[in-house]
Scaffold this active site. Structure first.
Site, short mmCIF file in Angstrom:
data_model
loop_
_atom_site.label_atom_id
_atom_site.label_comp_id
_atom_site.label_asym_id
_atom_site.label_seq_id
_atom_site.Cartn_x
_atom_site.Cartn_y
_atom_site.Cartn_z
N ASP A 1 0.84 -1.21 0.00
CA ASP A 1 0.00 0.00 0.00
C ASP A 1 0.87 1.25 0.00
O ASP A 1 2.07 1.19 0.27
CB ASP A 1 -0.97 0.00 1.21
N GLU B 1 0.19 -1.40 5.70
CA GLU B 1 1.26 -0.89 6.56
C GLU B 1 1.07 0.58 6.87
O GLU B 1 1.43 1.05 7.94
CB GLU B 1 2.62 -1.09 5.88
ZN ZN Z 1 6.83 2.46 3.98
#
Ligand code: ZN
Length: 441
Positions: free
Chosen positions: A86, A150
Site C-alpha cells: 500500500d 502498513e
Molecule cells: Zn513504507
C-alpha cells in the site's frame, strides 16, 4: 551459477517498480484500500520463478502474499524479507507527473511508492526471478512477504499475518525491510548509508481532565479547561532526559570515527547534545532517538464562551525509546498530575536489533562492495514499520532497502512527499546489493 544478478533483472526492477506504481493502492486508513491487484501481480511474478506464493486476507481485497525460497543450509535460521504494497495518498494536482503513472522519464521512475516502497518490492521480485534463471539458491531459507495495510493500522497486513499465519514464518529470526541503506549526503562530501537496527515505540495519548461544569461568571475551583491546559503545557515543555540505547551508542562511535571526533558514550558526563552539534546535518540521523518525546497535537473542549465544560480532552503524540516505556509512563503520570487522566489511545512497541552480528556485517559488506565510498552507520528509526508486528514472532527487524542516490536527491523528503521518484541507477544499485546480501546472509 552466476555470482550476481543477471542483466534481465536490471530491466525487470525498473518495469516492476513502474507497473506496481500504476496499480493504485492508496491507503487512507478508512478501509477502502484494495491491495489485491498488486498482490496478484507480485504473486504471478513469484510463481513464474517457481515459488508457491500464498494469498492471504483477513478482509476481502486486503491481500498479503507470502512465499518461501528454500536455502541450501537446512540448519540455518530463516530470514524474512518484507515490503508493503500500500501507499499513502497523493494529490495529483500537486505533482509534476501523475502520481500513478509510473512514468520513466530521463532515467527516473516517477510515482507514489517509488521510494516507499514499491521500489523494494520490485527489487525483491527481480532478485528471486534472477536466481530462478541462473539456478542460484541462498544459504538461508528466505520468507518473502508483501503486506497490506502498513500505512494504517497493519491489522489487515503484518498484524494479521503474525497473529494468524505464524507457521509461514517458522524459523525466521531476522527480517529486513524499509528505511535503511540509502545514501545520506552529509554536505561535507561523505556518503553515509544508515542501516536501521531499532525503532522507537509509539504512544499516542488521550488526556482527559474533569472538573465542575457551571456558569462562566461564577467562581470555579475545578475548571477542566485550565486543568487540561496546565497538563498540556507541562508535557510540551518537558525536557526528556538523554537515554542512549545500544543502537544509538554504536551510531555515535561510528560517526565519531567518520568525523575524527572523540566520543565515549559510556564516559560519565558525556554530552550527547554537544557531540551532535559538531555533526552538522548528520545529527538528524541520531537526534530524534536520544530521548523519549511527547508533543501535544490536539485539543478539544467547551461549546460556549460563558459555559465552563465539565470535561476537556487533549491528544499527545508520544514516542519512546527501546527500553524507555516504563519511564515514559511514570513521567506522564507526574506531568499530568492528579486532576488529569491519561491513557494510550494507540500503542506500538519499540524495537532494538543487535549490530554486532554476522547479519549486520553482511549488510555492511554488501553496501560497501557496490558503494566503496559509502560509510555504513547503524541508526534507530524515530517512527515505525511492519517490523513491529513481526517482532511478535521473535523476528529482529532491520531497515535495509538499499538505494544509492546522487547528491541533491532528497530521498527522505520524498517519503510521503510530492513528486516521489527514484533514479533507475538507484534501483540497479539496490538490486545488486540486495542480491549480494540475500545470497550470503
Ligand atoms: Zn513504507
Amino acid at each position: 551459477m552466476a555470482d550476481q544478478v543477471d542483466a534481465p533483472a536490471l530491466d525487470e526492477v525498473v518495469r516492476f517498480t513502474s507497473e506496481l506504481i500504476r496499480i493504485d493502492t492508496t491507503n487512507r486508513g478508512d478501509g477502502a484500500c484494495r491491495e489485491r491487484p498488486a498482490a496478484e501481480y507480485a504473486a504471478a511474478l513469484l510463481a513464474e520463478a517457481g515459488l508457491e506464493p500464498a494469498l492471504l486476507e483477513r478482509t476481502p481485497g486486503r491481500t498479503n502474499v507470502v512465499a518461501r525460497v528454500e536455502g541450501t543450509d537446512p540448519g540455518a535460521d530463516a530470514l524474512l524479507v518484507h515490503g508493503h504494497l500500500d501507499v499513502v495518498p497523493a494529490e495529483a494536482a500537486d505533482w509534476r507527473v501523475h502520481p500513478f503513472s509510473g512514468e520513466v522519464r530521463d532515467g527516473v521512475v516517477w510515482g507514489r511508492g517509488a521510494v516507499d516502497m514499491k521500489n523494494m518490492d520490485a527489487m525483491i521480485l527481480a532478485v528471486v526471478r534472477s536466481w530462478a534463471r541462473t539456478g542460484t539458491r541462498p544459504r538461508r531459507d528466505l520468507v518473502i512477504a508483501f503486506t497490506a495495510d502498513e500505512e494504517a493500522s497493519a491489522e489487515d497486513g503484518s498484524g494479521f499475518l503474525a497473529d494468524r499465519h505464524a507457521g509461514l514464518f517458522e524459523g525466521c529470526t531476522e527480517g529486513i525491510s524499509e528505511s535503511g541503506a540509502f545514501t545520506f549526503h552529509d554536505g561535507r562530501g561523505n556518503q553515509l548509508y544508515p542501516i536501521a537496527a531499532g525503532e522507537r515505540g509509539t504512544g499516542w495519548l488521550k488526556l482527559t481532565a474533569r472538573g465542575t461544569a457551571g456558569h462562566g461568571s461564577k467562581v470555579n475551583k475545578a475548571n477542566a479547561v485550565s486543568r487540561l491546559a496546565a497538563a498540556v503545557h507541562r508535557i510540551g515543555e518537558h525536557r526528556w532526559p538523554v537515554r542512549l540505547t545500544p543502537t544509538v551508542r554504536a551510531a555515535l562511535v561510528e560517526l565519531a570515527g567518520i568525523y575524527g571526533l572523540e566520543a565515549d558514550p559510556d564516559a560519565p558526563g558525556f554530552d550527547v547534545d554537544a557531540f551532535l552539534e559538531k555533526l552538522g546535518p548528520t545529527a538528524a540521523l541520531v537526534e530524534p532517538t536520544v530521548r523519549n518525546s511527547a508533543n501535544p497535537t490536539m485539543l478539544r473542549s467547551g461549546y460556549k464562551v460563558n459555559v465552563v465544560p465539565g470535561e476537556a480532552v487533549a491528544y499527545v503524540d508520544g514516542r519512546y525509546l527501546p527500553g524507555g516505556e516504563e519511564e515514559f509512563r511514570t513521567t506522564l503520570d507526574q506531568l499530568t498530575g492528579p486532576d488529569v487522566d491519561w491513557e494510550f489511545h494507540h500503542q506500538e512497541v519499540a524495537l532494538q536489533a543487535p549490530v554486532d552480528t554476522p547479519t549486520f556485517a553482511r549488510m555492511r559488506a554488501a553496501v560497501t562492495e557496490f558503494a566503496p565510498e559509502g560509510r555504513v552507520v547503524p541508526y534507530c528509526m524515530s517512527g515505525g514499520t511492519d517490523a513491529k508486528q513481526f517482532s511478535r514472532l521473535g523476528i529482529r527487524g532491520y531497515g535495509f532497502s538499499p538505494l544509492r542516490t546522487p547528491e541533491g536527491f532528497d530521498y527522505q523528503a520524498l517519503f510521503h512527499g510530492v513528486d516521489e521518484r527514484v533514479p533507475v541507477e538507484a534501483l540497479h544499485f539496490g538490486t545488486r546489493v540486495l542480491d549480494r546480501f540475500l545470497r550470503t546472509a
